[in-house]
Design a protein around this motif. Sequence first.
Motif, PDB file in Angstrom:
ATOM      1  N   UNK A 194       0.802  -1.220   0.000  1.00  0.00           N
ATOM      2  CA  UNK A 194       0.000   0.000   0.000  1.00  0.00           C
ATOM      3  C   UNK A 194       0.832   1.266   0.000  1.00  0.00           C
ATOM      4  N   UNK A 195       1.709   1.458   1.000  1.00  0.00           N
ATOM      5  CA  UNK A 195       2.542   2.673   1.004  1.00  0.00           C
ATOM      6  C   UNK A 195       3.487   2.760  -0.196  1.00  0.00           C
ATOM      7  N   UNK A 196       4.041   1.618  -0.630  1.00  0.00           N
ATOM      8  CA  UNK A 196       5.011   1.658  -1.719  1.00  0.00           C
ATOM      9  C   UNK A 196       4.341   1.991  -3.050  1.00  0.00           C
ATOM     10  N   UNK A 197       3.207   1.340  -3.353  1.00  0.00           N
ATOM     11  CA  UNK A 197       2.507   1.630  -4.601  1.00  0.00           C
ATOM     12  C   UNK A 197       1.995   3.072  -4.611  1.00  0.00           C
ATOM     13  N   UNK A 198       1.599   3.569  -3.458  1.00  0.00           N
ATOM     14  CA  UNK A 198       1.157   4.963  -3.371  1.00  0.00           C
ATOM     15  C   UNK A 198       2.308   5.917  -3.678  1.00  0.00           C
ATOM     16  N   UNK A 199       3.508   5.604  -3.203  1.00  0.00           N
ATOM     17  CA  UNK A 199       4.673   6.450  -3.503  1.00  0.00           C
ATOM     18  C   UNK A 199       5.005   6.420  -4.993  1.00  0.00           C
ATOM     19  N   UNK A 200       4.823   5.262  -5.636  1.00  0.00           N
ATOM     20  CA  UNK A 200       5.045   5.159  -7.080  1.00  0.00           C
ATOM     21  C   UNK A 200       4.024   6.012  -7.834  1.00  0.00           C
ATOM     22  N   UNK A 201       2.759   5.936  -7.384  1.00  0.00           N
ATOM     23  CA  UNK A 201       1.704   6.730  -8.029  1.00  0.00           C
ATOM     24  C   UNK A 201       1.966   8.225  -7.854  1.00  0.00           C
ATOM     25  N   UNK A 202       2.427   8.633  -6.682  1.00  0.00           N
ATOM     26  CA  UNK A 202       2.704  10.055  -6.439  1.00  0.00           C
ATOM     27  C   UNK A 202       3.881  10.553  -7.283  1.00  0.00           C
ATOM     28  N   UNK A 203       4.842   9.676  -7.530  1.00  0.00           N
ATOM     29  CA  UNK A 203       5.976  10.062  -8.380  1.00  0.00           C
ATOM     30  C   UNK A 203       5.527  10.327  -9.812  1.00  0.00           C
ATOM     31  N   UNK A 204       4.432   9.667 -10.226  1.00  0.00           N
ATOM     32  CA  UNK A 204       3.923   9.836 -11.592  1.00  0.00           C
ATOM     33  C   UNK A 204       2.840  10.900 -11.690  1.00  0.00           C
ATOM     34  N   UNK A 205       2.430  11.471 -10.557  1.00  0.00           N
ATOM     35  CA  UNK A 205       1.304  12.405 -10.540  1.00  0.00           C
ATOM     36  C   UNK A 205       1.684  13.758 -11.107  1.00  0.00           C
ATOM     37  N   UNK A 206       0.664  14.507 -11.555  1.00  0.00           N
ATOM     38  CA  UNK A 206       0.895  15.856 -12.033  1.00  0.00           C
ATOM     39  C   UNK A 206       0.937  16.829 -10.853  1.00  0.00           C
ATOM     40  N   UNK A 207       0.959  18.107 -11.137  1.00  0.00           N
ATOM     41  CA  UNK A 207       1.085  19.118 -10.074  1.00  0.00           C
ATOM     42  C   UNK A 207      -0.100  19.110  -9.111  1.00  0.00           C
ATOM     43  N   UNK A 208      -1.234  18.611  -9.564  1.00  0.00           N
ATOM     44  CA  UNK A 208      -2.422  18.544  -8.715  1.00  0.00           C
ATOM     45  C   UNK A 208      -2.530  17.213  -7.955  1.00  0.00           C
ATOM     46  N   UNK A 209      -1.482  16.377  -8.067  1.00  0.00           N
ATOM     47  CA  UNK A 209      -1.500  15.091  -7.377  1.00  0.00           C
ATOM     48  C   UNK A 209      -2.381  14.062  -8.041  1.00  0.00           C
ATOM     49  N   UNK A 210      -2.651  14.212  -9.340  1.00  0.00           N
ATOM     50  CA  UNK A 210      -3.542  13.300 -10.056  1.00  0.00           C
ATOM     51  C   UNK A 210      -2.755  12.411 -11.017  1.00  0.00           C
ATOM     52  N   UNK A 211      -3.226  11.170 -11.153  1.00  0.00           N
ATOM     53  CA  UNK A 211      -2.732  10.247 -12.180  1.00  0.00           C
ATOM     54  C   UNK A 211      -3.918   9.888 -13.069  1.00  0.00           C
TER      55      UNK A 211
END
Length: 451
Positions: free
Chosen positions: A42-59
Amino acid sequence: MSAEQTATTEYPIDDRRELVGWYFYDWANSTFSTTVVTVFLGPYLTSIARAAADADGMIYPLGIPVAAGSYFAYIVSLSVLLQVFFLPILGAIADYSRAKKLMLGIFAYIGAFATMGMFFLQGERYILGGSLFLIANLAFGASIVFYNAFLPEIASPDNRDRASSRGWAMGYLGGGLLLFLNLILFTNAAALGIDEGTAVRICITSAGLWWAIFTILPLIRLRTRGAIKRLPPGERYLTIGFKQLAHTFSQMRHYRQTLLFLLAYLLYNDGIQAVIALAALFGAEELGMPQGVIIQAILMVQFVAFFGALAFGWLAQRIGTKRAIMLSLVIWTVVVTYSYVMPAGVPAQFFLLAAAIAVVLGGSQALSRSLFSLMIPKGQEAEYFSIYEISERGTSWLAPLLFGLAFQMTGSYRIALISLMVFFIAGIVLLFFVNVRRAIEEVGNEAPALV
């Protein structure tokens, strides 16, 4: 003998060698629940998603806007939703073809290899991580259906509680042992010259390896029993699966006591799953427990639950399975009530609360499984256990929803947690009215001496 059936060898039940092989599938797959789902992914996949997110925190998976912090929760929800439609069809197919052992192996290794594939989850590969988890969790749920369906075939009614409890106990022991080893690796990653992300990927991969290696033993020792049904002309396994599922739901109308038990289980197990999922959140946000204390408590739960499952198996032999489950639900209610007045910032009391949960955790779930196995018709074990599985997973949003609404309205995690009492109390009341012996007789099974 019907033209659509061929006889197969009948093997003795309560065979110790076969039972031990069955126990070891719990030992094999529980590492996925503990190491992957509960602690690391959970925490690790969330960190991966945040690394790919745009300036608004969206993927944008498949073009759909998703908050990076919600990605893992949505993937979990999607995997549960798919299981609601997926598992009953597989159960019907398995019962018709008598391919439980084959399908157990297929889905176990699909799940194990998908888990091992998460070693390559890094950078911004959140789609890869979500897809692999989706496959692994679907395969995990499917394999559990076939695993549970062996229980009525390999254990006599009087030995069913003991066998189910030992299986759960082995699962907690195996899951706890690998989690302990992984936490040693994770906390000493810097000393070993590896970064935190690599340590997490090794830990997740180890769960897949463990799952794959120890699945070999049940596949060697479990035997295929009963009559093999041949497909009627023009039929396929998929169409037979849908038709058999429709027949099962129609048939269940006549087994009112079994349905009443399923409803009781749906309610109290929803409460159990919510407490498990939200205990870490409650500990961190309301009680101020550091992450290290929470992880240690999760690890402790695995080992205490091992003894708790065995203890409740022993207790069921003396006071009856239904009474033992009801006692466990009373303890669950007391634990939730105590959480309301529990002082913040006292790790000793948090560990005490976790230990109390651990004692009843394995017992309530193991005995529910064994009791249900007595209430289902012979030859339809996988089919009915698929419905049992989705009665857990298909409504697992109810208690978390109540928790979330209670917190939103009151701003208190204490009130949110104590609101879950309604699920335990409703489950106790409905279970009280279940006539276990009548349920067993309605489906034509032999009742144990004490139920």
